[in-house]
Scaffold this motif. Structure first.
Motif, short mmCIF file in Angstrom:
data_model
loop_
_atom_site.label_atom_id
_atom_site.label_comp_id
_atom_site.label_asym_id
_atom_site.label_seq_id
_atom_site.Cartn_x
_atom_site.Cartn_y
_atom_site.Cartn_z
N GLY A 82 2.65 -1.07 7.38
CA GLY A 82 3.94 -0.84 6.77
C GLY A 82 3.91 0.34 5.82
N GLU A 86 6.42 3.67 5.86
CA GLU A 86 7.20 4.20 4.73
C GLU A 86 6.89 5.67 4.48
OE1 GLU A 86 9.67 2.60 3.58
OE2 GLU A 86 9.16 0.69 4.54
N LYS A 105 -0.49 -7.03 12.12
CA LYS A 105 0.86 -6.83 11.60
C LYS A 105 1.36 -8.09 10.89
CE LYS A 105 1.92 -3.93 15.65
NZ LYS A 105 0.76 -4.31 16.48
N GLU A 109 5.89 -6.53 7.51
CA GLU A 109 5.82 -5.27 8.23
C GLU A 109 6.69 -5.29 9.49
OE1 GLU A 109 1.35 -3.66 7.10
OE2 GLU A 109 1.57 -5.17 8.67
N ARG A 112 10.42 -5.04 8.52
CA ARG A 112 10.81 -3.68 8.14
C ARG A 112 10.91 -2.76 9.36
NH1 ARG A 112 13.80 -0.19 5.42
NH2 ARG A 112 12.65 1.60 4.57
#
Length: 304
Positions: A82, A86, A105, A109, A112
């Protein structure tokens, strides 16, 4: 040459490294924009005869400046966390050009990645597939999925960076993959989009990759016979760079090797180079602070 010596001085794109160290201090990271652009464009040009997407493997170097440069080129991105997602978004990367790899994962994550609308999750296990389905169903959407298959191919690289053998933690056993695809097709929160494999890093030969591709194409054909058509094929990354006397193949040689195997196939081709794009494009500049002679001589530097 983007990085080289002239009159016994080291230069990066015409700038003397010694002068840059004096101006900005040390330790200092220097990257050549032209070297990165040239390396990325070499991949893009090598596969220009078919629909493709070059997805930079962010784990190779997550510098925002590098990600911004690649985003401006129209690059895709291969992420494994994640945090990397970003960074890509902050750098202006298009989430529809992001593939999410990695074996661990988390729910946050996944949420998002679904929220921003990534291109695909490279699913590494049946447990991950079920988690993706549960999260997507709860959110009222579908998760775009390509299964990462483990083709059980020896990449002939260092064992610590080999990822395509059955004993490695990555991917789904290719002999089990058909059943997992059928399972995925029945899940309401899953939309199957492709197939992915990645056999390792610092590859200096193309034969193992061609072998993995042949095995993966056989799986794609068997899936098609069952009525499951895939939109894309992700061949991973891994081409090596020169550290000492290696002579690794470049993207043009890769394209020439796999082009006959892909003849007549319509799937969009994805690839995930990392080291091959940035590994020879940067320098870490450090200053020697002390010399410590003795049984073994040491140079003490400011980038230790």
């Amino acid at each position: 040459m983007s990085i080289g010596r002239h009159n016994d001085r080291l230069y990066v794109e015409g700038c003397a490294v010694e002068d840059l160290a004096e101006r900005f201090g040390t330790p200092l990271y220097l990257y050549s924009r032209s070297a990165i652009e040239t390396a990325w464009r070499a991949y893009d040009a090598a596969f220009a005869d078919r629909d493709h997407l070059v997805c930079y493997a962010v784990k190779a170097n997550g510098s925002l400046a590098i990600l911004q440069l690649l985003a401006r080129l129209g690059s895709g991105f291969d992420i494994v966390s994640g945090g990397e997602l970003e960074r890509v978004l902050k750098a202006g990367g298009d989430p529809q050009r992001v593939v999410f790899s990695g074996v661990g994962k988390t729910v946050a994550e996944i949420e998002r990645a679904l929220e921003v609308g990534i291109l695909a999750f490279n699913v590494e296990s049946e447990a991950e597939l079920q988690r993706l389905n549960d999260v997507a169903t709860r959110l009222g959407c579908e998760a775009p999925v390509s299964l990462r298959v483990n083709p059980d191919v020896d990449a002939r690289t260092h064992p610590y960076i080999s990822t395509g053998l059955r004993e490695n933690k990555f991917g789904i056993d290719i002999h089990r993959a058909e059943a997992v695809y059928e399972q995925a097709a029945r899940l309401p929160g899953i939309r199957i989009t492709g197939l992915d494999f990645h056999i390792g890093s610092q590859l200096t030969e193309l034969e193992p990759l061609a072998d993995a591709l042949s095995r993966s194409l056989g799986l794609i054909d068997r899936l098609a016979e069952r009525g499951l058509q895939l939109e894309h094929l992700d061949i991973g990354g891994g081409l090596g760079i020169r550290y000492q006397d290696e002579s690794p193949p470049g993207p043009a040689a890769l394209a020439d090797t796999i082009r006959p195997l892909l003849a007549g196939r319509q799937q969009r081709l994805l690839m995930e180079p990392g080291r091959a794009l940035v590994g020879e494009a940067g320098l870490l500049i450090t200053r020697v602070e002390y010399l410590k002679p003795g049984h073994r001589d040491f140079a003490i530097v400011d980038a230790a």
